[in-house]
Write an enzyme that holds these catalytic residues in place. Structure first.
Site, short mmCIF file in Angstrom:
data_model
loop_
_atom_site.label_atom_id
_atom_site.label_comp_id
_atom_site.label_asym_id
_atom_site.label_seq_id
_atom_site.Cartn_x
_atom_site.Cartn_y
_atom_site.Cartn_z
N SER A 1 3.15 -20.49 31.77
CA SER A 1 2.38 -21.58 31.13
C SER A 1 1.34 -21.04 30.16
O SER A 1 1.22 -21.53 29.02
CB SER A 1 1.73 -22.47 32.19
OG SER A 1 1.05 -21.69 33.15
N HIS B 1 6.01 -12.64 43.86
CA HIS B 1 5.25 -12.79 42.62
C HIS B 1 5.67 -11.74 41.62
O HIS B 1 6.06 -10.62 42.02
CB HIS B 1 3.74 -12.68 42.88
CG HIS B 1 2.92 -13.29 41.81
ND1 HIS B 1 2.53 -12.60 40.70
CD2 HIS B 1 2.47 -14.56 41.65
CE1 HIS B 1 1.85 -13.41 39.91
NE2 HIS B 1 1.80 -14.61 40.46
N ASP C 1 1.15 -20.97 46.00
CA ASP C 1 1.85 -22.22 46.31
C ASP C 1 2.22 -22.38 47.78
O ASP C 1 2.62 -23.46 48.21
CB ASP C 1 3.12 -22.31 45.45
CG ASP C 1 2.77 -22.40 43.97
OD1 ASP C 1 1.74 -23.02 43.65
OD2 ASP C 1 3.51 -21.82 43.16
N HIS D 1 7.79 -21.31 38.77
CA HIS D 1 6.36 -21.22 38.40
C HIS D 1 5.63 -22.34 39.15
O HIS D 1 5.66 -22.38 40.38
CB HIS D 1 6.27 -21.31 36.88
CG HIS D 1 4.94 -20.99 36.29
ND1 HIS D 1 3.95 -20.31 36.94
CD2 HIS D 1 4.42 -21.29 35.04
CE1 HIS D 1 2.89 -20.19 36.14
NE2 HIS D 1 3.13 -20.79 35.00
N ARG E 1 -5.63 -16.33 46.61
CA ARG E 1 -5.72 -17.80 46.54
C ARG E 1 -5.08 -18.40 47.80
O ARG E 1 -5.57 -19.37 48.35
CB ARG E 1 -5.01 -18.31 45.27
CG ARG E 1 -5.64 -17.79 43.98
CD ARG E 1 -4.80 -18.11 42.76
NE ARG E 1 -3.49 -17.48 42.80
CZ ARG E 1 -2.53 -17.67 41.89
NH1 ARG E 1 -2.75 -18.47 40.87
NH2 ARG E 1 -1.36 -17.08 41.99
N1 CMX Z 1 12.88 -15.55 48.11
C1 CMX Z 1 14.10 -15.03 47.85
N2 CMX Z 1 14.35 -14.15 46.88
C2 CMX Z 1 13.30 -13.72 46.16
C3 CMX Z 1 11.99 -14.16 46.40
C4 CMX Z 1 11.80 -15.15 47.41
N3 CMX Z 1 10.61 -15.70 47.67
N4 CMX Z 1 11.16 -13.56 45.54
C5 CMX Z 1 11.93 -12.77 44.77
N5 CMX Z 1 13.21 -12.87 45.14
C6 CMX Z 1 14.38 -12.24 44.51
C7 CMX Z 1 14.46 -12.70 43.06
O1 CMX Z 1 15.07 -13.99 42.95
C8 CMX Z 1 15.26 -11.59 42.43
O2 CMX Z 1 16.62 -11.80 42.75
P1 CMX Z 1 17.79 -11.53 41.67
O3 CMX Z 1 17.56 -10.13 41.19
O4 CMX Z 1 19.02 -11.75 42.43
O5 CMX Z 1 17.55 -12.53 40.56
C9 CMX Z 1 14.77 -10.37 43.19
O6 CMX Z 1 14.21 -10.86 44.42
C10 CMX Z 1 13.74 -9.56 42.47
O7 CMX Z 1 12.63 -10.39 42.19
P2 CMX Z 1 11.18 -9.78 42.00
O8 CMX Z 1 11.24 -8.73 40.96
O9 CMX Z 1 10.60 -9.42 43.33
O10 CMX Z 1 10.38 -11.04 41.48
P3 CMX Z 1 10.40 -11.67 40.01
O11 CMX Z 1 9.25 -11.09 39.27
O12 CMX Z 1 11.73 -11.60 39.39
O13 CMX Z 1 10.13 -13.20 40.35
C11 CMX Z 1 9.07 -15.06 41.39
C12 CMX Z 1 8.88 -13.64 40.81
C13 CMX Z 1 7.73 -15.65 41.70
C14 CMX Z 1 9.77 -15.93 40.33
C15 CMX Z 1 9.95 -14.93 42.66
O14 CMX Z 1 9.27 -14.16 43.62
C16 CMX Z 1 10.32 -16.28 43.26
O15 CMX Z 1 11.28 -16.91 42.80
N6 CMX Z 1 9.53 -16.77 44.27
C17 CMX Z 1 9.74 -18.07 44.85
C18 CMX Z 1 9.22 -19.14 43.89
C19 CMX Z 1 7.72 -19.13 43.84
O16 CMX Z 1 7.03 -19.10 44.85
N7 CMX Z 1 7.17 -19.21 42.59
C20 CMX Z 1 5.71 -19.38 42.39
C21 CMX Z 1 5.05 -18.16 41.78
C22 CMX Z 1 3.60 -18.44 41.50
C23 CMX Z 1 3.47 -19.16 40.18
O17 CMX Z 1 3.75 -18.55 39.13
O18 CMX Z 1 3.10 -20.32 40.16
#
Ligand code: CMX
Length: 429
Positions: free
Chosen positions: A233, A309, A364, A263, A318
């Site tokens: 964002s 994250h 979150d 996000h 947070r």
């Molecule tokens: N559950 C399952 N799998 C997860 C995970 C979770 N909570 N967090 C990361 N992973 C997976 C990713 O999907 C990714 O898989 P692929 O390689 O198959 O695509 C792998 O682990 C590597 O991810 P990463 O490098 O650890 O994390 P990223 O930087 O790619 O992504 C985030 C970060 C937040 C998008 C991811 O951890 C996620 O999807 N979390 C759940 C959604 C969430 O809580 N989002 C809110 C974040 C806060 C915000 O920005 O508002």
């Protein structure tokens, strides 16, 4: 003009001089390198943006202008907005002046109510669509665009951007509150009250009359307001504003990014997951049952919302602060208890999955349970609350970017073929 304009007028010359010195002294120095993995991996970790409002330390979390969140838990969002802009806390007079300024701008244009009326009650428009539409439609109020068209000097752009940002801050709560009341049929629109602080006013316009909920809203608005500038964002709004699109365009664009499930929408998804568990087990499950649920979610190829994250590698502070609030005010609430149990269970499961870099909860994971406790149960709405807060950070970043004359963003893209060739060359093949 209010004191925030005077304050910024007094500090901006030194910020400009500092940037000039940086460019003169070190402009041609190499300070980072980039791998192919980073380029094809969402630019993760590439240092390519400047943001002074806040930073995210992977081993701590959000730090606003050098202040850890624990120091900021009892501040008002208005104080944090001033801090992000000026690097100082406002004095009592400055805070009151800023609050007066914001109050004086509270006047949602009549056509916004008409536009929102076009969204049918109980239809399937997401409340984020309603919020983003309303902010975008208010673009015709932009003082920046008017000043730009009239030939304003580049050095003065920030003043008009600040005008727009303050106008948006002044009205976003009333708009967001009406979206809630209209969409979920909570009764007539409630008007702002000049004697309330910004977060409290929003809480009351939503229709909640509870001191604890006011307190939660203040904390919520402080904890969600900024997270440096690489997140979707903030980066989106910064990018759009760099084309000198005015703050209405830029903030609406940033919020469209916040509406993504990876996000800001994760808070909605997170509570849906928790409620699903509550309903399935007719209460708080055992640790073993929760373990099984999390494992099944992962086996179905879904993420555990609220965990992980892109930058953080520790429990998000947070999350900790929301959890503390929960322990203090709603420890007996089963939904909060599931959130706490999830914290005791999920990280160990995620740690077993090698590709996951951060097994810890993010912001979150806890916020929704607290809102739910006080009766804000329509979790589809939660990203709107996040948005109201994020306007502060996106707005502050935008004002400073214009004050420093930051140019239009235009990184270079490369083809996959180029990357193969560059990779081979780097490997000496
Ligand atoms: N559950 C399952 N799998 C997860 C995970 C979770 N909570 N967090 C990361 N992973 C997976 C990713 O999907 C990714 O898989 P692929 O390689 O198959 O695509 C792998 O682990 C590597 O991810 P990463 O490098 O650890 O994390 P990223 O930087 O790619 O992504 C985030 C970060 C937040 C998008 C991811 O951890 C996620 O999807 N979390 C759940 C959604 C969430 O809580 N989002 C809110 C974040 C806060 C915000 O920005 O508002």
């Amino acid at each position: 003009m209010s004191k925030i304009f005077d304050k910024l007028s007094s500090i901006i010359p030194s910020l400009r001089a500092e940037l000039k010195e940086l460019k003169t002294q070190y402009g041609d120095q190499v300070v980072d390198h980039v791998t192919v993995d980073q380029i094809v991996g969402g630019m993760r970790g590439i240092r390519s943006l400047v943001c002074d409002t806040s930073e995210v330390d992977p081993n701590y979390g959000l730090i606003i202008r050098g202040h850890k969140l624990e120091e900021l838990g009892d501040k008002l969002p208005e104080e944090i907005f001033w801090l992000m802009l000026t690097n100082e806390f406002p004095s009592k007079e400055e805070l009151s002046d800023l609050q007066q300024d914001i109050k004086s701008r509270s006047k949602v244009p009549h056509y916004i109510w008409k536009i929102l009326d076009q969204f049918e009650e109980k239809d399937d428009h997401h409340p984020m669509v309603m919020l983003d539409t309303a902010i975008l439609a208010m673009e015709r109020e932009s003082k920046f665009r008017r000043a730009y068209d009239a030939g304003a000097k580049k050095d003065d752009y920030w003043k008009y951007v600040l005008e727009d940002v303050l106008d948006i801050i002044a009205n976003v709560g009333e708009i967001a509150a009406w979206i809630y009341r209209k969409k979920y049929q909570k009764g007539p629109r409630l008007s702002p009250n000049p004697s309330f602080d910004w977060a409290q006013d929003y809480a009351r316009m939503l229709g909640f009359n509870h001191d604890e909920f006011d307190q939660l809203m203040r904390l919520y608005m402080v904890l969600h307001c900024d997270h440096e500038s690489g997140n979707v964002s903030a980066h989106t709004s910064h990018l759009v504003a760099s084309a000198l699109s005015d703050p209405y365009y830029a903030i609406s664009a940033g919020l469209n990014g916040l509406a993504g499930p990876l996000h800001g929408l994760a808070n909605q998804e997170c509570l849906a997951w928790v409620i699903g568990i509550y309903e399935k087990f007719n209460g708080v499950p055992t640790k073993e049952q929760l373990h099984q649920e999390a494992t099944e979610t992962l086996a179905a190829g879904r993420v555990i919302p609220g965990y992980g994250h892109a930058v953080l590698r520790v429990v998000d502070p947070r999350f900790k602060m929301f959890k503390e609030f929960g322990h203090k005010y709603c420890a007996d609430d089963p939904i909060f208890q599931i959130v706490a149990l999830t914290f005791d269970t999920v990280p160990d499961i995620l740690k077993q999955i090698q590709k996951i870099k951060d097994p810890w909860p993010n912001v979150d994971a806890a916020s929704g349970a607290l809102l739910y406790h006080y009766g804000l149960t329509e979790f589809q709405y939660y990203t709107v609350l996040f948005s109201v807060s994020r306007v502060l950070g996106m707005g502050a970043q935008m004002v400073l970017a214009r004050a420093l004359g930051m140019p239009i963003e235009r990184p270079k893209s490369v083809t996959t073929k180029w990357l193969f060739e560059a990779g081979k060359k780097a490997k000496g093949q």
